[in-house]
Design an enzyme around this catalytic site. Structure first.
Site, PDB file in Angstrom:
ATOM      1  N   ASN A 170      57.316  34.025  58.169  1.00  0.00           N
ATOM      2  CA  ASN A 170      56.492  35.209  57.892  1.00  0.00           C
ATOM      3  C   ASN A 170      55.995  35.241  56.443  1.00  0.00           C
ATOM      4  O   ASN A 170      54.829  35.559  56.186  1.00  0.00           O
ATOM      5  CB  ASN A 170      57.292  36.485  58.168  1.00  0.00           C
TER       6      ASN A 170
ATOM      7  N   THR B 236      56.360  37.000  77.823  1.00  0.00           N
ATOM      8  CA  THR B 236      56.493  36.626  76.415  1.00  0.00           C
ATOM      9  C   THR B 236      57.597  35.588  76.213  1.00  0.00           C
ATOM     10  O   THR B 236      58.540  35.507  77.007  1.00  0.00           O
ATOM     11  CB  THR B 236      56.843  37.898  75.598  1.00  0.00           C
ATOM     12  N   ASP B 237      57.496  34.854  75.111  1.00  0.00           N
ATOM     13  CA  ASP B 237      58.570  33.905  74.773  1.00  0.00           C
ATOM     14  C   ASP B 237      59.837  34.634  74.315  1.00  0.00           C
ATOM     15  O   ASP B 237      60.922  34.039  74.255  1.00  0.00           O
ATOM     16  CB  ASP B 237      58.103  32.909  73.708  1.00  0.00           C
ATOM     17  N   GLU B 238      59.711  35.950  74.010  1.00  0.00           N
ATOM     18  CA  GLU B 238      60.883  36.680  73.492  1.00  0.00           C
ATOM     19  C   GLU B 238      61.995  36.811  74.525  1.00  0.00           C
ATOM     20  O   GLU B 238      63.133  37.100  74.170  1.00  0.00           O
ATOM     21  CB  GLU B 238      60.473  38.072  72.992  1.00  0.00           C
TER      22      GLU B 238
ATOM     23  N   TYR C 211      62.462  45.742  73.907  1.00  0.00           N
ATOM     24  CA  TYR C 211      61.191  45.195  74.416  1.00  0.00           C
ATOM     25  C   TYR C 211      61.438  43.923  75.222  1.00  0.00           C
ATOM     26  O   TYR C 211      61.007  43.807  76.376  1.00  0.00           O
ATOM     27  CB  TYR C 211      60.233  44.904  73.242  1.00  0.00           C
TER      28      TYR C 211
ATOM     29  N   LYS D 111      60.899  43.091  79.236  1.00  0.00           N
ATOM     30  CA  LYS D 111      60.016  42.017  79.738  1.00  0.00           C
ATOM     31  C   LYS D 111      60.832  41.034  80.591  1.00  0.00           C
ATOM     32  O   LYS D 111      60.368  40.562  81.623  1.00  0.00           O
ATOM     33  CB  LYS D 111      59.331  41.284  78.575  1.00  0.00           C
TER      34      LYS D 111
HETATM   35  P1  NAD Z   1      48.795  45.919  73.672  1.00  0.00           P
HETATM   36  O1  NAD Z   1      49.887  46.841  73.279  1.00  0.00           O
HETATM   37  O2  NAD Z   1      47.714  45.606  72.704  1.00  0.00           O
HETATM   38  O3  NAD Z   1      48.061  46.498  74.975  1.00  0.00           O
HETATM   39  C1  NAD Z   1      48.766  47.016  76.059  1.00  0.00           C
HETATM   40  C2  NAD Z   1      47.775  47.728  76.979  1.00  0.00           C
HETATM   41  O4  NAD Z   1      48.509  48.253  78.090  1.00  0.00           O
HETATM   42  C3  NAD Z   1      47.059  48.908  76.324  1.00  0.00           C
HETATM   43  O5  NAD Z   1      45.683  48.885  76.621  1.00  0.00           O
HETATM   44  C4  NAD Z   1      47.739  50.134  76.921  1.00  0.00           C
HETATM   45  O6  NAD Z   1      46.873  51.261  77.027  1.00  0.00           O
HETATM   46  C5  NAD Z   1      48.121  49.598  78.306  1.00  0.00           C
HETATM   47  N1  NAD Z   1      49.262  50.332  78.865  1.00  0.00           N
HETATM   48  C6  NAD Z   1      50.447  50.600  78.260  1.00  0.00           C
HETATM   49  N2  NAD Z   1      51.220  51.343  79.082  1.00  0.00           N
HETATM   50  C7  NAD Z   1      50.534  51.500  80.234  1.00  0.00           C
HETATM   51  C8  NAD Z   1      50.808  52.153  81.458  1.00  0.00           C
HETATM   52  N3  NAD Z   1      51.956  52.811  81.650  1.00  0.00           N
HETATM   53  N4  NAD Z   1      49.876  52.099  82.439  1.00  0.00           N
HETATM   54  C9  NAD Z   1      48.701  51.439  82.254  1.00  0.00           C
HETATM   55  N5  NAD Z   1      48.375  50.835  81.100  1.00  0.00           N
HETATM   56  C10 NAD Z   1      49.285  50.860  80.099  1.00  0.00           C
HETATM   57  O7  NAD Z   1      49.517  44.618  74.201  1.00  0.00           O
HETATM   58  P2  NAD Z   1      49.099  43.073  74.039  1.00  0.00           P
HETATM   59  O8  NAD Z   1      49.588  42.596  72.749  1.00  0.00           O
HETATM   60  O9  NAD Z   1      47.677  42.922  74.398  1.00  0.00           O
HETATM   61  O10 NAD Z   1      50.028  42.440  75.167  1.00  0.00           O
HETATM   62  C11 NAD Z   1      49.554  42.324  76.510  1.00  0.00           C
HETATM   63  C12 NAD Z   1      50.630  41.665  77.349  1.00  0.00           C
HETATM   64  O11 NAD Z   1      50.909  40.372  76.842  1.00  0.00           O
HETATM   65  C13 NAD Z   1      51.958  42.417  77.354  1.00  0.00           C
HETATM   66  O12 NAD Z   1      52.500  42.327  78.659  1.00  0.00           O
HETATM   67  C14 NAD Z   1      52.824  41.667  76.366  1.00  0.00           C
HETATM   68  O13 NAD Z   1      54.180  41.762  76.703  1.00  0.00           O
HETATM   69  C15 NAD Z   1      52.307  40.252  76.564  1.00  0.00           C
HETATM   70  N6  NAD Z   1      52.408  39.358  75.390  1.00  0.00           N
HETATM   71  C16 NAD Z   1      51.923  39.746  74.175  1.00  0.00           C
HETATM   72  C17 NAD Z   1      51.967  38.844  73.095  1.00  0.00           C
HETATM   73  C18 NAD Z   1      51.410  39.211  71.736  1.00  0.00           C
HETATM   74  O14 NAD Z   1      51.582  38.430  70.794  1.00  0.00           O
HETATM   75  N7  NAD Z   1      50.750  40.338  71.571  1.00  0.00           N
HETATM   76  C19 NAD Z   1      52.507  37.579  73.279  1.00  0.00           C
HETATM   77  C20 NAD Z   1      53.023  37.224  74.536  1.00  0.00           C
HETATM   78  C21 NAD Z   1      52.946  38.121  75.590  1.00  0.00           C
HETATM   79  O1  DAU Z   2      56.473  36.277  70.637  1.00  0.00           O
HETATM   80  C1  DAU Z   2      55.602  37.067  71.397  1.00  0.00           C
HETATM   81  C2  DAU Z   2      55.677  38.497  70.940  1.00  0.00           C
HETATM   82  O2  DAU Z   2      55.020  38.550  69.682  1.00  0.00           O
HETATM   83  C3  DAU Z   2      55.048  39.481  71.912  1.00  0.00           C
HETATM   84  O3  DAU Z   2      55.748  39.465  73.131  1.00  0.00           O
HETATM   85  C4  DAU Z   2      55.038  40.895  71.334  1.00  0.00           C
HETATM   86  O4  DAU Z   2      54.357  41.776  72.212  1.00  0.00           O
HETATM   87  C5  DAU Z   2      54.327  40.858  70.003  1.00  0.00           C
HETATM   88  O5  DAU Z   2      54.364  42.138  69.403  1.00  0.00           O
HETATM   89  C6  DAU Z   2      54.957  39.826  69.083  1.00  0.00           C
HETATM   90  O6  DAU Z   2      56.295  40.240  68.698  1.00  0.00           O
HETATM   91  P1  DAU Z   2      56.843  40.044  67.192  1.00  0.00           P
HETATM   92  O7  DAU Z   2      57.914  41.015  66.975  1.00  0.00           O
HETATM   93  O8  DAU Z   2      57.100  38.612  66.911  1.00  0.00           O
HETATM   94  O9  DAU Z   2      55.494  40.445  66.385  1.00  0.00           O
HETATM   95  P2  DAU Z   2      55.281  41.338  65.057  1.00  0.00           P
HETATM   96  O10 DAU Z   2      53.864  41.148  64.648  1.00  0.00           O
HETATM   97  O11 DAU Z   2      55.788  42.724  65.237  1.00  0.00           O
HETATM   98  O12 DAU Z   2      56.219  40.623  64.001  1.00  0.00           O
HETATM   99  C7  DAU Z   2      56.030  39.266  63.658  1.00  0.00           C
HETATM  100  C8  DAU Z   2      57.092  38.905  62.644  1.00  0.00           C
HETATM  101  O13 DAU Z   2      56.825  39.623  61.426  1.00  0.00           O
HETATM  102  C9  DAU Z   2      58.495  39.302  63.058  1.00  0.00           C
HETATM  103  O14 DAU Z   2      59.417  38.341  62.548  1.00  0.00           O
HETATM  104  C10 DAU Z   2      58.730  40.634  62.356  1.00  0.00           C
HETATM  105  C11 DAU Z   2      57.925  40.476  61.075  1.00  0.00           C
HETATM  106  N1  DAU Z   2      57.340  41.723  60.526  1.00  0.00           N
HETATM  107  C12 DAU Z   2      56.636  42.517  61.368  1.00  0.00           C
HETATM  108  C13 DAU Z   2      56.085  43.685  60.899  1.00  0.00           C
HETATM  109  C14 DAU Z   2      55.307  44.608  61.822  1.00  0.00           C
HETATM  110  C15 DAU Z   2      57.500  42.023  59.196  1.00  0.00           C
HETATM  111  O15 DAU Z   2      58.133  41.262  58.418  1.00  0.00           O
HETATM  112  N2  DAU Z   2      56.950  43.184  58.724  1.00  0.00           N
HETATM  113  C16 DAU Z   2      56.249  44.037  59.525  1.00  0.00           C
HETATM  114  O16 DAU Z   2      55.784  45.095  59.039  1.00  0.00           O
END
Ligand code: NAD
Ligand code: DAU
Length: 351
Positions: free
Chosen positions: A256, A132-134, A157, A161
């Site tokens: 947001n 992730t970019d985080e 988190y 990562k």
């Molecule tokens: P998600 O939470 O939707 O899915 C995670 C999946 O991993 C689920 O299917 C869960 O059952 C599985 N999982 C969790 N713990 C596990 C374990 N101990 N063993 C096996 N499986 C397990 O997540 P996502 O949003 O699809 O993110 C996927 C990947 O991409 C993550 O590594 C996350 O850090 C990365 N990522 C997410 C975002 C985003 O915006 N969602 C952005 C950048 C990177």
């Molecule tokens: O940047 C990549 C990341 O993006 C991934 O690595 C993470 O897995 C993914 O969850 C996401 O993280 P964020 O924290 O940026 O996503 P989230 O949707 O939780 O929040 C987006 C923005 O909105 C953040 O500034 C927090 C804000 N927010 C979020 C929630 C859930 C609110 O203002 N209200 C809310 O209820």
């Protein structure tokens, strides 16, 4: 002989799109989806491909070392695309250890199992870690994250990562393992679990519930349509040099509050509500502790070296996403039953 690729986290949001892409586009690969089916994992996300002959599913928790070793002995995979993770920042604030277990220990278990099975023969092998970019921390009002930006994680988190990224690089440097890492910005699209901002707001707009905006709503994220991320993973998996890192982003920054207002506008149109109706649900709530002000990816490297760039505009992607949720309300009802209600009440007790 088909080449076997393990995709971890394939029942989750991004993983399900990656699994679909690989199963559909690569009939010569055997894709094994490895997922523990936590609250975020849902086999409904990949129902359309579950009967394909080049697809298998294994319910395995990656924190369970012996289960991971058995899995690798069974399939002897040539490739691993590792997405399984605890992914929600707010949950990491209440339960950091769970994030250490899955994101750090789970990743190291996979690295060890791959190292053992490959036994120094890395020809045709690849370990692609999805990050992730985080990990780069927070930007001010200007600038972008590049592949050489110093790591500076702030939430449990992002710290977990970042740690997993360091382990992946360490296994590349120490044992010569063929690793690659991608760091992506915020994804959105179908099958996104409604704990994250966009699907949470879509769900609440449908149900006329408050739209919780943390702090002043001026926090900024760079949004990428999930199908474009899956295509970037495909490109990097197949074309990147060993030990490479690529940033992936949408060139699409939104504060947001502006994003949620846009969502309200589009939802009012789709739901036949008068303009301004859904925006009345916007509610400012207590800020997220350690909240990163702004993320923005410079995705020049992947564009110039691999020819990848986003193909879906935000307007198109948001419309597809809203339509998907409106047409899949049963999916939403199923994932918001039971435990989700408890999580929601605890997280938003001040709303
Ligand atoms: P998600 O939470 O939707 O899915 C995670 C999946 O991993 C689920 O299917 C869960 O059952 C599985 N999982 C969790 N713990 C596990 C374990 N101990 N063993 C096996 N499986 C397990 O997540 P996502 O949003 O699809 O993110 C996927 C990947 O991409 C993550 O590594 C996350 O850090 C990365 N990522 C997410 C975002 C985003 O915006 N969602 C952005 C950048 C990177
Ligand atoms: O940047 C990549 C990341 O993006 C991934 O690595 C993470 O897995 C993914 O969850 C996401 O993280 P964020 O924290 O940026 O996503 P989230 O949707 O939780 O929040 C987006 C923005 O909105 C953040 O500034 C927090 C804000 N927010 C979020 C929630 C859930 C609110 O203002 N209200 C809310 O209820």
């Amino acid at each position: 002989m088909k080449k076997t690729i393990l995709i971890t986290g394939g029942a989750g949001f991004i993983g399900s799109h990656v699994v679909r892409r690989f199963v559909t586009n690569y009939p010569n690969y055997h894709i094994v989806n490895v997922d523990a089916l936590t609250y975020a994992g849902n086999l409904e996300n990949i129902k359309d491909i579950e009967n394909k002959e080049n697809y298998s599913f294994e319910k395995v928790d990656i924190t369970d070392l012996s289960a991971v070793q058995t899995l690798f002995d069974k399939y002897k995979p040539e490739g691993i695309i590792h997405l399984a993770a605890e992914s929600h920042v707010d949950r990491s604030i209440s339960n950091p250890l769970e994030f250490v277990m899955t994101n750090v220990i789970g990743t190291v278990n996979l690295l060890n199992a791959a190292k053992t099975i490959w036994n120094g023969n890395y020809e045709g092998k690849r370990f692609h870690h999805i990050s992730t970019d985080e990990v780069y921390g927070a930007l001010g009002d200007t600038g972008f994250f590049t592949e050489t930006t110093k790591y500076d994680p702030h939430s449990p988190y992002s710290a977990s990562k970042a740690s997993s990224d360091h382990f992946v690089r360490a296994y590349g440097d120490t044992y010569g393992m063929p690793v690659v890492i991608t760091n992506c910005s915020n994804n959105y699209g179908p099958n996104h679990f409604p704990e994250k901002l966009i699907p949470l707001c879509i769900h609440n707009i449908i149900n006329n519930k408050p739209l919780p905006i943390y702090g002043d709503g001026k926090y900024t994220r760079d949004w990428l349509f999930v199908v474009d991320h899956a295509r970037a993973i495909d490109d990097v998996y197949h074309k990147a040099a060993n030990h490479a890192t690529y940033n992936i982003g949408g060139f699409n920054e939104w504060q947001n509050i502006d994003l949620v207002k846009e969502l309200c506008k589009q939802m009012d149109e789709k739901l036949g509500r008068a303009e301004g109706t859904s925006a009345q649900l916007i509610t400012f709530v207590k800020d997220r502790p350690g909240h990163d002000l702004r993320y923005a990816i410079d995705a020049t490297k992947i564009k110039e070296e691999l020819g990848w760039e986003p193909s879906v505009t935000f307007e198109q992607g948001l419309a597809i996403t809203i339509d998907w949720y409106l047409n899949n309300q049963e999916w939403l009802d199923n994932v918001t039953n039971g435990d989700y209600q408890k999580y929601y009440e605890k997280q938003y007790s001040l709303v």
